[in-house]
Design a protein around this motif. Sequence first.
Motif, PDB file in Angstrom:
ATOM      1  N   ARG A  64     -11.367   4.058   7.499  1.00 12.99           N
ATOM      2  CA  ARG A  64     -10.097   3.344   7.615  1.00 12.99           C
ATOM      3  C   ARG A  64      -9.244   3.537   6.363  1.00 12.99           C
ATOM      4  O   ARG A  64      -8.032   3.753   6.454  1.00 12.99           O
ATOM      5  CB  ARG A  64     -10.350   1.864   7.850  1.00 12.99           C
ATOM      6  N   THR A  65      -9.882   3.444   5.194  1.00 12.80           N
ATOM      7  CA  THR A  65      -9.135   3.617   3.948  1.00 12.80           C
ATOM      8  C   THR A  65      -8.526   5.015   3.873  1.00 12.80           C
ATOM      9  O   THR A  65      -7.356   5.173   3.504  1.00 12.80           O
ATOM     10  CB  THR A  65     -10.055   3.382   2.736  1.00 12.80           C
TER      11      THR A  65
ATOM     12  N   SER B 124     -18.723   5.359   6.762  1.00 13.21           N
ATOM     13  CA  SER B 124     -18.543   3.934   7.022  1.00 13.21           C
ATOM     14  C   SER B 124     -17.150   3.651   7.568  1.00 13.21           C
ATOM     15  O   SER B 124     -16.197   4.399   7.324  1.00 13.21           O
ATOM     16  CB  SER B 124     -18.759   3.128   5.736  1.00 13.21           C
TER      17      SER B 124
ATOM     18  N   ARG C 144     -15.240   1.286   6.589  1.00 15.09           N
ATOM     19  CA  ARG C 144     -14.362   1.021   5.458  1.00 15.09           C
ATOM     20  C   ARG C 144     -13.795   2.314   4.880  1.00 15.09           C
ATOM     21  O   ARG C 144     -12.594   2.423   4.601  1.00 15.09           O
ATOM     22  CB  ARG C 144     -15.124   0.251   4.381  1.00 15.09           C
ATOM     23  N   LEU C 145     -14.653   3.321   4.704  1.00 16.85           N
ATOM     24  CA  LEU C 145     -14.215   4.591   4.127  1.00 16.85           C
ATOM     25  C   LEU C 145     -13.251   5.315   5.057  1.00 16.85           C
ATOM     26  O   LEU C 145     -12.208   5.826   4.616  1.00 16.85           O
ATOM     27  CB  LEU C 145     -15.424   5.482   3.832  1.00 16.85           C
TER      28      LEU C 145
ATOM     29  N   GLN D  96     -15.675  -6.553   9.076  1.00 22.36           N
ATOM     30  CA  GLN D  96     -14.566  -5.623   9.316  1.00 22.36           C
ATOM     31  C   GLN D  96     -13.705  -6.137  10.447  1.00 22.36           C
ATOM     32  O   GLN D  96     -14.178  -6.356  11.550  1.00 22.36           O
ATOM     33  CB  GLN D  96     -15.116  -4.242   9.706  1.00 22.36           C
TER      34      GLN D  96
ATOM     35  N   ASN E 260     -15.642   7.397  12.683  1.00 19.15           N
ATOM     36  CA  ASN E 260     -16.837   6.756  12.117  1.00 19.15           C
ATOM     37  C   ASN E 260     -18.102   7.235  12.834  1.00 19.15           C
ATOM     38  O   ASN E 260     -19.115   7.569  12.214  1.00 19.15           O
ATOM     39  CB  ASN E 260     -16.689   5.242  12.222  1.00 19.15           C
TER      40      ASN E 260
ATOM     41  N   GLY F 147      -6.479  -9.464   6.960  1.00 21.54           N
ATOM     42  CA  GLY F 147      -7.897  -9.631   7.293  1.00 21.54           C
ATOM     43  C   GLY F 147      -8.282 -11.088   7.522  1.00 21.54           C
ATOM     44  O   GLY F 147      -8.795 -11.452   8.584  1.00 21.54           O
TER      45      GLY F 147
END
Length: 245
Positions: free
Chosen positions: A158-159, A153, A155-156, A240, A147, A188
Amino acid sequence: MARTTRRSTTHLSRRLVQLYAGLALYGASSALLVRAELGLEPWGVLHQGLAELTGISIGVVSIIVGAVVLLLWIPLRQRPGLGTVSNVFVVGLAMDGTLAVVGELDGYGFRVSALVLGIVLNGVATGLYIAARFGPGPRDGLMTGLNRVTGRSIRLVRTAIEVAVVATGFVLGGSLGVGTVVYALAIGPLAQLFLRVFALPEPTAPAVTAAPGIATAPGEPSTPAPPLGSGPVAAPAPGQAILPQ
């Protein structure tokens, strides 16, 4: 001063207990997901696939993968903490130990119960481990390092990592199923809940005493000393949850 030192020592001791209890419980909960045979968490799919391929126990595979991921921190200039290094070994050992005690489960009801219990205990373990504040797990450090380096991001990043991990593990024979989906949806909120439950208050630090002959201005706040054993730990991005993987 002696009283303050005792409080700081007690605070550090509690953090260490939370750290290792959380890591051991994380390994045990992952073992329950294996016994449920209804699908594993993303990295568990990869670990199981590699275990099927190599014949090595899934706990030892977890240790090897964790060590390899930790090596990837070097070019990312990530700094591991006590929790990072402990994560590599404790989770895998606890996982193999639990699998040795808990045999294969017969009956769909037992397997569903093991899945639910495993996911809930995984959330408890996450709260214990992260609240101890001894650094992220190797896999989460990889995520935060990428990151920072790429500017993408959380989120991106990790995905992308978890999609690659799940796909690779599935091709190798890892277990992908309804449990994987339930875990992804539940972990989560569970992590957020137990992070609040196990949050540790900062110890009261002694005020800085002015040097002899130098007066402190009335009403001027003193500078608190940092808690014993703590280090700089980056806070997760809003919304997150950083999981101890």
